[in-house]
Scaffold this motif. Sequence first.
Motif, PDB file in Angstrom:
ATOM      1  N   LYS A  56       0.832  -1.273  -0.016  1.00  0.00           N
ATOM      2  CA  LYS A  56      -0.261  -0.220   0.078  1.00  0.00           C
ATOM      3  C   LYS A  56       0.724   1.106   0.150  1.00  0.00           C
ATOM      4  CE  LYS A  56      -3.895  -1.894   2.241  1.00  0.00           C
ATOM      5  NZ  LYS A  56      -4.889  -1.794   3.539  1.00  0.00           N
ATOM      6  N   LYS A  57       2.101   1.226   0.498  1.00  0.00           N
ATOM      7  CA  LYS A  57       3.189   2.786   0.680  1.00  0.00           C
ATOM      8  C   LYS A  57       3.213   2.427  -0.821  1.00  0.00           C
ATOM      9  CE  LYS A  57       3.528   2.700   5.647  1.00  0.00           C
ATOM     10  NZ  LYS A  57       4.888   1.907   6.871  1.00  0.00           N
ATOM     11  N   LEU A  58       3.697   1.910  -1.038  1.00  0.00           N
ATOM     12  CA  LEU A  58       4.841   2.024  -2.338  1.00  0.00           C
ATOM     13  C   LEU A  58       3.556   2.401  -3.363  1.00  0.00           C
ATOM     14  CD1 LEU A  58       6.539   0.836  -3.897  1.00  0.00           C
ATOM     15  CD2 LEU A  58       6.139  -1.768  -4.418  1.00  0.00           C
ATOM     16  N   TYR A  59       2.511   1.820  -3.197  1.00  0.00           N
ATOM     17  CA  TYR A  59       1.790   1.895  -4.489  1.00  0.00           C
ATOM     18  C   TYR A  59       1.039   3.604  -5.006  1.00  0.00           C
ATOM     19  CZ  TYR A  59      -3.472   1.737  -6.909  1.00  0.00           C
ATOM     20  OH  TYR A  59      -4.503   2.451  -7.851  1.00  0.00           O
ATOM     21  N   SER A  60       1.157   3.565  -3.376  1.00  0.00           N
ATOM     22  CA  SER A  60       0.519   5.200  -3.035  1.00  0.00           C
ATOM     23  C   SER A  60       1.784   6.181  -2.805  1.00  0.00           C
ATOM     24  CB  SER A  60       0.937   5.826  -1.720  1.00  0.00           C
ATOM     25  OG  SER A  60       0.496   6.568  -0.290  1.00  0.00           O
ATOM     26  N   LYS A  64       1.652   9.281  -6.515  1.00  0.00           N
ATOM     27  CA  LYS A  64       2.799  10.775  -6.053  1.00  0.00           C
ATOM     28  C   LYS A  64       3.256  10.882  -6.959  1.00  0.00           C
ATOM     29  CE  LYS A  64       1.870  10.833  -0.866  1.00  0.00           C
ATOM     30  NZ  LYS A  64       2.167  10.952   0.713  1.00  0.00           N
ATOM     31  N   THR A  65       4.570   9.655  -7.599  1.00  0.00           N
ATOM     32  CA  THR A  65       4.992   9.927  -8.350  1.00  0.00           C
ATOM     33  C   THR A  65       4.578  10.048  -9.473  1.00  0.00           C
ATOM     34  OG1 THR A  65       6.921   8.989  -6.885  1.00  0.00           O
ATOM     35  CG2 THR A  65       7.148   8.936  -8.932  1.00  0.00           C
ATOM     36  N   SER A  66       3.635   8.836  -9.672  1.00  0.00           N
ATOM     37  CA  SER A  66       3.248   9.636 -11.314  1.00  0.00           C
ATOM     38  C   SER A  66       2.403  11.034 -11.800  1.00  0.00           C
ATOM     39  CB  SER A  66       2.435   8.925 -11.283  1.00  0.00           C
ATOM     40  OG  SER A  66       1.657   8.521 -12.632  1.00  0.00           O
ATOM     41  N   SER A  67       1.736  11.104 -10.340  1.00  0.00           N
ATOM     42  CA  SER A  67       1.080  12.733 -10.488  1.00  0.00           C
ATOM     43  C   SER A  67       2.563  14.157 -10.522  1.00  0.00           C
ATOM     44  CB  SER A  67       0.269  12.674  -9.073  1.00  0.00           C
ATOM     45  OG  SER A  67      -0.788  11.830  -9.598  1.00  0.00           O
ATOM     46  N   LYS A  68       3.218  13.557 -10.181  1.00  0.00           N
ATOM     47  CA  LYS A  68       4.233  14.958  -9.987  1.00  0.00           C
ATOM     48  C   LYS A  68       4.704  14.733 -11.352  1.00  0.00           C
ATOM     49  CE  LYS A  68       6.390  14.983  -5.746  1.00  0.00           C
ATOM     50  NZ  LYS A  68       7.053  15.002  -4.244  1.00  0.00           N
ATOM     51  N   LEU A  69       5.068  13.114 -12.073  1.00  0.00           N
ATOM     52  CA  LEU A  69       5.908  13.242 -13.165  1.00  0.00           C
ATOM     53  C   LEU A  69       4.586  14.010 -14.913  1.00  0.00           C
ATOM     54  CD1 LEU A  69       6.865  10.139 -13.480  1.00  0.00           C
ATOM     55  CD2 LEU A  69       7.888  12.166 -13.560  1.00  0.00           C
ATOM     56  N   ASP A  70       3.269  13.707 -13.699  1.00  0.00           N
ATOM     57  CA  ASP A  70       2.257  14.519 -14.921  1.00  0.00           C
ATOM     58  C   ASP A  70       2.317  15.764 -14.830  1.00  0.00           C
ATOM     59  OD1 ASP A  70       1.657  11.541 -15.571  1.00  0.00           O
ATOM     60  OD2 ASP A  70      -0.628  11.466 -14.193  1.00  0.00           O
ATOM     61  N   SER A  71       2.532  16.203 -13.653  1.00  0.00           N
ATOM     62  CA  SER A  71       2.364  17.922 -13.794  1.00  0.00           C
ATOM     63  C   SER A  71       3.573  18.181 -14.432  1.00  0.00           C
ATOM     64  CB  SER A  71       1.944  17.957 -12.242  1.00  0.00           C
ATOM     65  OG  SER A  71       2.445  19.259 -11.688  1.00  0.00           O
TER      66      SER A  71
END
Length: 85
Positions: A56-60, A64-71
């Motif tokens: 769950k921590k890894l998925y989170s 977060k990383t994916s959202s930052k990269l998208d941004s």
Amino acid sequence: MTVGIFTSCSEISKKVDDKLNKLRDKAEQLDSIVNKKVDQVTELDSLINLEGGKIKKLYSLINKTSSKLDSIANEKMNSLKKFTN
């Protein structure tokens, strides 16, 4: 005759006691095996819960990383659009 009946009953009683003792020993062995297996299942369940928490921590973190990269990608794309216009 009474002595013969008494002796016969005594032998039968001894055989019954022996069989009951063997049955009790086997029941105790089976109980021990069941307890060991229950302990193993409990340990496995604990390990699964621990690893589930890590997942769950890894998925989170991935989200977060994916959202930052998208941004970052969107910012770069917007900057590129402004530059080309």
